[in-house]
Design a protein around this motif. Structure first.
Motif: not given
Length: 138
Positions: A27-28, A30-31, A36-39, A62, A126
């Motif tokens: 997930q990190v 993807e961020y 990814r904007r939220t986990f 985000y 961001e």
């Protein structure tokens, strides 16, 4: 666990996340890729002010920021208590304490990675991806 992000290493206390480290790392990644904007992780928050502040930080969208004072007003506490709680956040990035700034927009501090330099890179990233998305949607 340590994760590398934008040239810094940030420590995430995996004991506060139910999912396995491989899921957190993915997930990190993807961020960092901007996908990814939220986990989507189950985070156990400490009791008290720190947990309350973490819950409130999770609601900051985000690409946006909130001030220590705004969070303090929401929680009926002092801005300095919010700042201290941000510094105790065991899962930076996942719970976005980097999105909390001073009333004048100053970055103040950041407990992850290289401190304020990492916070600045996260916010610029961001805001940059948010602006890119908005300009491509217009």
């Amino acid at each position: 666990m340590h994760v590398s992000i934008f040239g810094s290493t940030v420590e995430i206390d995996e004991s506060h996340i139910e999912e396995p480290p491989a899921v957190v790392r993915e997930q990190v990644r993807e961020y960092v890729r901007g996908t990814r904007r939220t986990f989507d992780l189950t985070v156990t928050r400490p009791e008290g002010v720190t947990g309350d502040v973490m819950a409130t930080m999770t609601d900051i969208p985000y690409g946006e920021t909130r001030t220590y004072g705004e969070l303090a007003a929401t929680l009926d506490t002092a801005p300095v208590a919010v700042g201290q709680a941000c510094g105790r956040n065991p899962v930076p990035i996942v719970v976005p304490c980097h999105r909390v700034v001073g009333s004048d927009g100053g970055l103040r501090g950041y407990s992850g990675g290289d401190g304020v330099a990492t916070k600045r890179r996260l916010l610029e990233f961001e805001q940059g991806t948010t602006q890119t998305r908005l300009s491509t949607e217009s």
